[in-house]
Scaffold this motif. Structure first.
Motif, PDB file in Angstrom:
ATOM      1  N   ASN A   1       0.830  -1.212   0.000  1.00 22.71           N
ATOM      2  CA  ASN A   1       0.000   0.000   0.000  1.00 22.71           C
ATOM      3  C   ASN A   1       0.865   1.264   0.000  1.00 22.71           C
ATOM      4  O   ASN A   1       0.492   2.304   0.551  1.00 22.71           O
ATOM      5  CB  ASN A   1      -0.975   0.033   1.181  1.00 22.71           C
ATOM      6  N   THR A   2       2.033   1.143  -0.610  1.00 22.78           N
ATOM      7  CA  THR A   2       2.880   2.298  -0.915  1.00 22.78           C
ATOM      8  C   THR A   2       3.263   2.200  -2.388  1.00 22.78           C
ATOM      9  O   THR A   2       3.032   1.169  -3.045  1.00 22.78           O
ATOM     10  CB  THR A   2       4.162   2.328  -0.058  1.00 22.78           C
ATOM     11  N   HIS A   3       3.865   3.255  -2.902  1.00 23.45           N
ATOM     12  CA  HIS A   3       4.243   3.264  -4.313  1.00 23.45           C
ATOM     13  C   HIS A   3       5.643   2.704  -4.553  1.00 23.45           C
ATOM     14  O   HIS A   3       6.063   2.604  -5.714  1.00 23.45           O
ATOM     15  CB  HIS A   3       4.157   4.688  -4.861  1.00 23.45           C
ATOM     16  N   TRP A   4       6.350   2.331  -3.497  1.00 26.39           N
ATOM     17  CA  TRP A   4       7.714   1.836  -3.669  1.00 26.39           C
ATOM     18  C   TRP A   4       7.796   0.597  -4.557  1.00 26.39           C
ATOM     19  O   TRP A   4       8.698   0.516  -5.411  1.00 26.39           O
ATOM     20  CB  TRP A   4       8.350   1.569  -2.310  1.00 26.39           C
ATOM     21  N   PRO A   5       6.916  -0.408  -4.403  1.00 27.51           N
ATOM     22  CA  PRO A   5       7.010  -1.568  -5.310  1.00 27.51           C
ATOM     23  C   PRO A   5       6.823  -1.197  -6.773  1.00 27.51           C
ATOM     24  O   PRO A   5       7.442  -1.813  -7.656  1.00 27.51           O
ATOM     25  CB  PRO A   5       5.873  -2.480  -4.819  1.00 27.51           C
ATOM     26  N   LEU A   6       5.973  -0.191  -7.051  1.00 30.19           N
ATOM     27  CA  LEU A   6       5.726   0.210  -8.438  1.00 30.19           C
ATOM     28  C   LEU A   6       6.898   0.993  -9.021  1.00 30.19           C
ATOM     29  O   LEU A   6       6.949   1.215 -10.237  1.00 30.19           O
ATOM     30  CB  LEU A   6       4.456   1.064  -8.517  1.00 30.19           C
ATOM     31  N   ILE A   7       7.814   1.426  -8.170  1.00 28.90           N
ATOM     32  CA  ILE A   7       8.995   2.167  -8.621  1.00 28.90           C
ATOM     33  C   ILE A   7      10.219   1.257  -8.675  1.00 28.90           C
ATOM     34  O   ILE A   7      10.964   1.245  -9.666  1.00 28.90           O
ATOM     35  CB  ILE A   7       9.262   3.369  -7.693  1.00 28.90           C
TER      36      ILE A   7
END
Length: 272
Positions: A130-136
């Protein structure tokens, strides 16, 4: 003259299957929901209230920003990693170079669905769901970057070795040759990498629905599925309005930058 007329006529005819879906999406977003599947190509009554509904039902502005900044960060990161790795594979000789490059290329053969579960477990253990870190992180350092590395390697292989020899005679080291000679010359290839990386990140769907759970963190592809009525049925005109705002800016960017994209792919060549 007549030959040109026939040629342009044929090209216009061939464009219909590609242009018509976009035309239908844009015009249907301004129709009442009762006319969505009618045979009329234009709305009987033009309405823009669906675009207001998009922002009323979801934090669409925040979701738009999420997709935009993630795509920009991923694009910049991928360009940096691909340029460095591509140059190393192309111009620096080291033991096991070709074997390592083949290992890297195998990333293109692994579907993202295969690795999504172990990656989710890893990010969950790190508290990054539920953070954007995996998508980056995953697109920059994972399999999605492999194609970019391949394109940059092919471009750097095609550079004349005389350029490096002249740079060494001027006293430049390896880092200086890369930053002052190779990198500026690689702008066409970097342009191609930037375009397809941005589009890939912008259209990412599977990963957001796995990693994200709150509307404020959603990206646009995930947000498009949330426009439903109280019975769970799709609100077609509202969905199409959101899809129009999602797709049209990217179509415009691609049309304006397609020459750079094609030129960059052409410069990669097949050498190596």
């Amino acid at each position: 003259m007549s030959r040109k007329v026939w040629l342009y006529g044929l090209l216009c005819l061939l464009c219909v299957p590609f242009v018509f879906p976009t035309w239908w999406m844009v015009t249907s977003s301004m129709k009442p929901i009762s006319e969505i599947f009618s045979e009329s190509l234009l709305p009987s009554e033009w309405t823009f209230s669906t675009y207001e509904t998009v922002f009323r039902m979801q934090p669409f502005g925040q979701q738009y920003w999420n997709s935009l900044y993630i795509a920009v960060v991923v694009t910049i990161g991928t360009m940096a990693v691909a340029a460095l790795a591509g140059y190393a594979f192309a111009r620096i000789r080291f033991p096991g170079q070709n074997v390592l490059f083949v290992v890297v290329l195998t990333g293109l053969l692994i579907p993202s669905e295969v690795t999504i579960v172990p990656l989710f477990q890893m990010f969950q253990s790190l508290g990054l769901t539920n953070t954007h870190w995996p998508l980056i992180i995953v697109p920059i350092f994972g399999a999605p970057c492999v194609l970019a590395i391949f394109i940059m390697r092919q471009f750097f292989i095609a550079l004349p070795p005389e350029l490096e020899e002249a740079a060494r005679m001027d006293g430049l080291g390896r880092a200086g040759i890369f930053y002052r000679i190779a990198l500026p010359l690689s702008r066409p290839a970097l342009g191609a990498v930037a375009i397809f990386t941005f589009l890939h990140s912008w259209n990412l769907y599977l990963e957001p629905i796995v990693y994200l759970s709150t509307p404020d963190m959603f990206t646009l592809p995930q947000a498009l599925t949330q426009f439903v009525d109280i019975y769970g049925g799709p609100m077609w005109n509202v969905q199409l309005a959101a899809a129009t705002m999602t797709a049209v800016p990217i179509l415009i960017v691609f049309v304006l930058a397609q020459r750079q994209f094609i030129e960059g792919l052409a410069h990669t060549g097949v050498k190596g």
